[in-house]
Design an enzyme around this catalytic site. Structure first.
Site, mmCIF file in Angstrom:
data_model
loop_
_atom_site.group_PDB
_atom_site.id
_atom_site.type_symbol
_atom_site.label_atom_id
_atom_site.label_comp_id
_atom_site.label_asym_id
_atom_site.label_seq_id
_atom_site.Cartn_x
_atom_site.Cartn_y
_atom_site.Cartn_z
ATOM 1 N N LYS A 1 0.845 -1.199 0.000
ATOM 2 C CA LYS A 1 0.000 0.000 0.000
ATOM 3 C C LYS A 1 0.880 1.249 0.000
ATOM 4 C CE LYS A 1 -3.940 -2.110 2.304
ATOM 5 N NZ LYS A 1 -5.148 -2.001 1.504
ATOM 6 N N HIS B 1 -0.831 -8.295 8.772
ATOM 7 C CA HIS B 1 -0.914 -6.877 8.389
ATOM 8 C C HIS B 1 -0.583 -5.913 9.541
ATOM 9 C CE1 HIS B 1 -2.635 -8.674 4.943
ATOM 10 N NE2 HIS B 1 -3.899 -8.684 5.320
HETATM 11 C C1 BG6 Z 1 -7.106 -9.780 3.992
HETATM 12 C C2 BG6 Z 1 -7.977 -10.421 5.032
HETATM 13 O O1 BG6 Z 1 -5.779 -10.216 4.121
HETATM 14 O O2 BG6 Z 1 -7.157 -8.363 4.136
HETATM 15 C C3 BG6 Z 1 -9.402 -9.914 4.936
HETATM 16 O O3 BG6 Z 1 -7.970 -11.831 4.865
HETATM 17 C C4 BG6 Z 1 -9.430 -8.402 4.973
HETATM 18 O O4 BG6 Z 1 -10.213 -10.443 5.982
HETATM 19 C C5 BG6 Z 1 -8.443 -7.813 3.968
HETATM 20 O O5 BG6 Z 1 -10.753 -7.976 4.670
HETATM 21 C C6 BG6 Z 1 -8.330 -6.312 4.127
HETATM 22 O O6 BG6 Z 1 -7.577 -5.771 3.076
HETATM 23 P P1 BG6 Z 1 -7.784 -4.283 2.589
HETATM 24 O O7 BG6 Z 1 -6.727 -4.075 1.569
HETATM 25 O O8 BG6 Z 1 -9.171 -4.198 2.033
HETATM 26 O O9 BG6 Z 1 -7.641 -3.415 3.793
#
Ligand code: BG6
Length: 478
Positions: free
Chosen positions: A177, A235
Site C-alpha cells: 500500500k 498486516h
Molecule cells: C485480507 C484479510 O488479508 O485483508 C481480509 O484476509 C481483509 O479479511 C483484507 O478484509 C483487508 O484488506 P484491505 O486491503 O481491504 O484493507
C-alpha cells in the site's frame, strides 16, 4: 518504465484472488505501459479450460473488478492476447509437460501460488521435478502462511527443499500500500520526526484497521482463523514493525527485514487484561457473526484490541495499541503517533492539554495529518486550540494520485524486478507466529468468549475501557 520481459504463471488462475486482484492489477500495469510487449501471463489450474475460455474469464473479471474508466475494449483485447492457459494437476503429473513446453527461456519466470497453502509443497516439488523453474525463477505465495508456528515452519521447509530464500516472495499486501511505504519515507526521509520517535516523546501509538464488511460468504474460512490470525499476525504486525523499527542502514531487502525482525522478537508477551476480543451482533436485517460463521457457539473473534509493549531501549514504557475488526463504524485504517504533552505549560493550567498527534491514514483518503496547537485567533487572550496540518495525497499530488498502483500491482512488479524489500522473509513470519501462538493458546485454554458488539459501532465497550484505565482513549473511527 517497462520491467524485464517475463512469463508469469498463476496457479489458481481462475480463482477468486486472481480474478479480483491479480489479473485486474496486471491489466492496469499493462495500460500504464509497464508490461513489456512480449510478456505473458499463464493461467494454470485443474479446471478444464482452454486459452480462449480463460481469456473470457479474465475479460469478465477486468470488467467486474476494475474501475469503469479503465475498461477500454480495445486495450482489454490486446492485453488478453498475452494470456494463455494450461490445465495442470498440483497433486498429480498431468499438464506439467505442457507447462514446461510453454515456458520461454531467457525471460524472468515467476510462479504465483494463488492456491491453498496445503498445495505449496506439491507445486514447488513439481516445478523442480519437471525442470520448469530455473535458479532465477521466483515463487510468490499468499497468506495465510500457516496457522501457527509449527505449520509455518513446515511450509518454509517444504519451499526451502526446492527454492532458495532469495527466490521466495511471501506477500503481505499491506506492504504494497502506498501510504505504508510512505511511512518509511516520512520517518527516514525527514529529520523532523526521527529525534522524537521514542518513548521519551511519544506517549503511545495506535494502529487501527477497521472494516465495515462482515465475514458473510467466507465465514467458513474466517471462523478457523479470526481477527488475530487473519489480520494481526500479518498486516498489523507489519505496520507495527515499520513504525517501531530502527533505521535500516539501506533501503534494501535484508537490511529492512532484519530491523523488522528485531521488533517482533522484542515484543513482550501480553496478559489477558490487555486483550479484548469481540463478535458483531445481528442487526434487524443482518445476521450476527455466529450466524455468518455457521456456528451458533463459535468463539472466534471478529474484533480484537491489544496493548503491546516492545522491550527495547527506544520503546520501553510506550504502549502500542492495536485494533482491527469487521462490521465497524467505518472503513478506516490509520496509524496515530500520540506525542506527550509539553513538559510545562507557560500558558497555565487553564490552557488545557494539547498533545501533538501525527496520524497517517492508510485508507481511504490516504494522507497525513499533524495536529498542532496554535493561538485561537481574536482578542480573547492566549487561548489555545488544536488545528490539523493536513496533507491528503489526492490534493498534494493531483492527477498523479489516480495513478498510484494498487498494492498487488506494485508487489507483482517488484517480483519481476527481483526486489524482496516489501515481502516477508521466512524467519519474520515464524517470529510473528511465535509471538501470537501463546496468546491464542491462552484464550483457548481459558475458553474465553468474545464480547458482543453492535454491528457498525466502534467495537466492544471493553476495548474502550482498556485504554480508559490508562487515562487514554481510542481515536474515533471515521
Ligand atoms: C485480507 C484479510 O488479508 O485483508 C481480509 O484476509 C481483509 O479479511 C483484507 O478484509 C483487508 O484488506 P484491505 O486491503 O481491504 O484493507
Amino acid at each position: 518504465i517497462p520491467v524485464e520481459d517475463f512469463d508469469l504463471v498463476i496457479f489458481g488462475g481462475t480463482g477468486d484472488l486472481a480474478r479480483r486482484k491479480i489479473l485486474p492489477g496486471l491489466y492496469r500495469r499493462f495500460c500504464s505501459g509497464q508490461m513489456p510487449e512480449t510478456a505473458r501471463i499463464i493461467g494454470a489450474a485443474r479446471s478444464e479450460h482452454d486459452t480462449a475460455e480463460f481469456r473470457q474469464i479474465v475479460r469478465d473479471a477486468i470488467r467486474e473488478f476494475s474501475k469503469k474508466n479503465e475498461c477500454d475494449d480495445a486495450l482489454i483485447g490486446t492485453f488478453l492476447e498475452r494470456l494463455h492457459y494450461v490445465q495442470v494437476d498440483a497433486k498429480g503429473e498431468d499438464g506439467w509437460g505442457d507447462l514446461r513446453d510453454l515456458m520461454r527461456k531467457d525471460v524472468v519466470k515467476a510462479y504465483y501460488f494463488s492456491v491453498a497453502p496445503s498445495l505449496f509443497g506439491d507445486l514447488a516439488e513439481r516445478l523442480q521435478a519437471h525442470g520448469i523453474a530455473d535458479e532465477d525463477a521466483r515463487i510468490v505465495v499468499e497468506k495465510p502462511f500457516g496457522r501457527d508456528l509449527a505449520s509455518a515452519k513446515k511450509l518454509n521447509q517444504d519451499l526451502a527443499k526446492h527454492f532458495d530464500e532469495t527466490q521466495i516472495y511471501r506477500i503481505d499486501h499491506y506492504l504494497g500500500k502506498e501510504t505504508v511505504q510512505n511511512l518509511m519515507a516520512v520517518r527516514f526521509g525527514n529529520i523532523l520526526f526521527e529525534p522524537l520517535w521514542n518513548s521519551q516523546y511519544v506517549d503511545h501509538i495506535q494502529i487501527t484497521v477497521a472494516e465495515t464488511v462482515g465475514v458473510g460468504g467466507r465465514g467458513e474460512y474466517y471462523d478457523k482463523s479470526g481477527a488475530m490470525r487473519d489480520m494481526v499476525q500479518n498486516h498489523l504486525m507489519q505496520l507495527l514493525c515499520l513504525i517501531a523499527m530502527e533505521p535500516p542502514s539501506r533501503f534494501d531487502p535484508d537490511a529492512v527485514r532484519d530491523e523488522k525482525l528485531k521488533v517482533i522478537r522484542a515484543l513482550e508477551p501480553i496478559d489477558h487484561h490487555h486483550i479484548v476480543r469481540g463478535q458483531y451482533d445481528a442487526t434487524e436485517t443482518e445476521p450476527s457473526y455466529r450466524e455468518d460463521a455457521g456456528d451458533p457457539r463459535s468463539r472466534t473473534e471478529s474484533f480484537i484490541a491489544l496493548r503491546c509493549m516492545i522491550s527495547n531501549w527506544r520503546w520501553a514504557g510506550t504502549p502500542f495499541y492495536l485494533r482491527t475488526g469487521k462490521k465497524l463504524k467505518a472503513r478506516a485504517s490509520e496509524i496515530a503517533v500520540v506525542f506527550k504533552d509539553a513538559p510545562h505549560s507557560i500558558f497555565g493550567e487553564e490552557a488545557g492539554r494539547h498533545a501533538n498527534v501525527l496520524s497517517i491514514r492508510l485508507q481511504p483518503n490516504e494522507g497525513m495529518t499533524l495536529k498542532v496547537t496554535i493561538k485561537e485567533p481574536g482578542p480573547g487572550g492566549m487561548r489555545l486550540i488544536d488545528v490539523p496540518l493536513d496533507m491528503s495525497f489526492a490534493d498534494a499530488l493531483g492527477e498523479e494520485a489516480d495513478d498510484i498502483p494498487d498494492a498487488y500491482e506494485r508487489l507483482i512488479m517488484d517480483v519481476i524486478r527481483g526486489n524482496q524489500t516489501l515481502f516477508m522473509r521466512g524467519d519474520e513470519v515464524q517470529a510473528a507466529w511465535a509471538w501470537t501462538d501463546p496468546l491464542i493458546e491462552s484464550w483457548e485454554a481459558r475458553s474465553d468468549v468474545p464480547k458482543l458488539y453492535d454491528a457498525y459501532s466502534s467495537g466492544p465497550e471493553d476495548a474502550a475501557m482498556m485504554l480508559h484505565r490508562e487515562g487514554r482513549r481510542w481515536r474515533e473511527i471515521k
